[in-house]
Design an enzyme around this catalytic site. Structure first.
Site, PDB file in Angstrom:
ATOM      1  CB  SER A   1       2.287  18.686  61.305  1.00  0.00           C
ATOM      2  OG  SER A   1       3.079  19.578  62.068  1.00  0.00           O
TER       3      SER A   1
ATOM      4  CG  HIS B   1       2.919  24.515  65.206  1.00  0.00           C
ATOM      5  ND1 HIS B   1       2.338  24.194  66.415  1.00  0.00           N
ATOM      6  CD2 HIS B   1       3.247  23.337  64.621  1.00  0.00           C
ATOM      7  CE1 HIS B   1       2.314  22.878  66.546  1.00  0.00           C
ATOM      8  NE2 HIS B   1       2.851  22.338  65.479  1.00  0.00           N
TER       9      HIS B   1
ATOM     10  N   GLY C   1      11.666   6.480  63.313  1.00  0.00           N
ATOM     11  CA  GLY C   1      12.148   6.192  61.961  1.00  0.00           C
ATOM     12  C   GLY C   1      11.340   6.874  60.885  1.00  0.00           C
ATOM     13  N   GLY C   2      10.746   8.005  61.203  1.00  0.00           N
ATOM     14  CA  GLY C   2       9.930   8.726  60.234  1.00  0.00           C
ATOM     15  C   GLY C   2      10.755   9.361  59.127  1.00  0.00           C
ATOM     16  NE  ARG C   3       9.544  11.383  52.235  1.00  0.00           N
ATOM     17  CZ  ARG C   3       9.451  12.576  51.656  1.00  0.00           C
ATOM     18  NH1 ARG C   3       8.909  13.587  52.323  1.00  0.00           N
ATOM     19  NH2 ARG C   3       9.883  12.773  50.433  1.00  0.00           N
TER      20      ARG C   3
ATOM     21  CG  HIS D   1      -5.043  33.541  72.726  1.00  0.00           C
ATOM     22  ND1 HIS D   1      -4.777  32.482  73.558  1.00  0.00           N
ATOM     23  CD2 HIS D   1      -3.828  34.016  72.331  1.00  0.00           C
ATOM     24  CE1 HIS D   1      -3.477  32.326  73.683  1.00  0.00           C
ATOM     25  NE2 HIS D   1      -2.870  33.235  72.955  1.00  0.00           N
TER      26      HIS D   1
END
Length: 307
Positions: free
Chosen positions: A99, A113, A265-267, A152
């Site tokens: 990501s 992004h 519970g990720g970082r 696009h």
């Protein structure tokens, strides 16, 4: 190593190589090196796994550019991942992806992004279930038709080998997803977005995800090169910071990826690498009619067919 493990390792190798290619290309443009933060989550934490967060801050071209790879395992899929697959609620899972969000310094260069990912769930009964997601979208502060058309067109070409329906479907999905409901406003000029995708079978669904990831540099770098040396002043900078506030609002209020990371519970540092280094808010900021700032709202923050 069983066949499921070989699948996972192949996807992991592609994603790590993709991260390396992208960060190397950005370093070549900016002249600054990424800080590389390799991390792991130990037994006993909500998630186990590892990743590499790469971050460039304060460069001459990019004010902040974050590109992260992660591969985590958990005992139960979080609610954000099972809203479309209720039969997998509570199943152990692993998730991996790359990501990135790049916040350029020059207001004439759009923020971008991109994300590509795979989730695999192992229900108590039945075989492992894998699905893919991803896409990319462009968020300009000052709009240019040729930039939106190029972005696009590149997205459309990446999806073309997988069926003529994919670009129009995923373009519409992107428009609907990157929408600030509380503002009744698009986040930018869109791009493509897909999630929970497995309809082509594992091999072709993976190939489509890879094609999207591979096309990112060709979609964004030509726009960056066109705009990065454009002269600007305090007016453009102030508007850029104001519009970055919308980016923050979307990521914290609506983004499923952010919710998934926090719920599982990720970082936190890696989950929030998408945040801009500076942003601002002002009350009822309405651009004057006939200005380039007003044109952003009128021509670019609307749903349009660019190609």
């Amino acid at each position: 190593m069983n066949s499921d493990d070989r699948k996972v390792e192949g996807v992991r190798a592609f994603l790590q190589a993709l991260q390396s290619r992208i960060t190397s290309a950005v370093t070549a443009v900016d002249g600054s090196a990424f800080t590389v933060d390799a991390w792991s989550k130990a037994a006993g934490e909500p998630l186990q796994g590892n990743g590499i967060t790469q971050i460039l801050e304060g460069g001459p071209v990019f004010e902040r550019a974050g590109c992260g790879f992660s591969h985590v395992r958990g005992p139960r899929l979080p609610p954000s991942a099972t809203q479309h697959r209720p039969e997998l609620a509570g199943a152990p899972f692993e998730a991996m992806g790359v990501s990135l969000v790049f916040h350029p310094r020059n207001p004439y260069v759009p923020t971008v992004h991109m994300n590509v990912r795979m989730l695999a769930a192992s229900p108590a009964r039945g075989e492992q279930v894998c699905w893919f997601g991803g896409g990319m979208d462009l968020t300009p502060y000052y709009g240019f038709d040729e930039d939106a058309v190029h972005f696009h067109a590149t997205c459309k070409a990446a999806l073309a080998p997988f069926g003529p329906d994919k670009y129009p479907r995923f373009k519409t999905w992107c428009d609907e997803y990157f929408f600030l409901k509380h503002r009744n406003e698009q986040r930018g000029v869109g791009g493509i977005f897909f999630d929970d995708f497995a309809e082509l079978g594992f091999a072709q669904s993976l190939a489509m995800m890879q094609s999207v990831g591979d096309s990112f540099l060709g979609a964004y770098l030509p726009i960056l090169e066109r705009r990065k040396d454009t002269a600007y002043g305090s007016r453009e900078r102030d508007f850029q910071l104001y519009r970055r506030g919308r980016y923050v609002e979307f990521n914290l209020v609506w983004d499923r990826g952010t919710h998934f990371g926090l719920q599982s519970g990720g970082r936190t540092e890696s989950i929030l690498l998408s945040m801009p280094p500076l942003a601002s808010w002002s009350y009822q900021n309405v651009p004057e009619s006939g200005t380039p700032e007003a044109a952003l709202y009128e021509r670019f923050l609307v749903r349009r067919d660019w190609v």
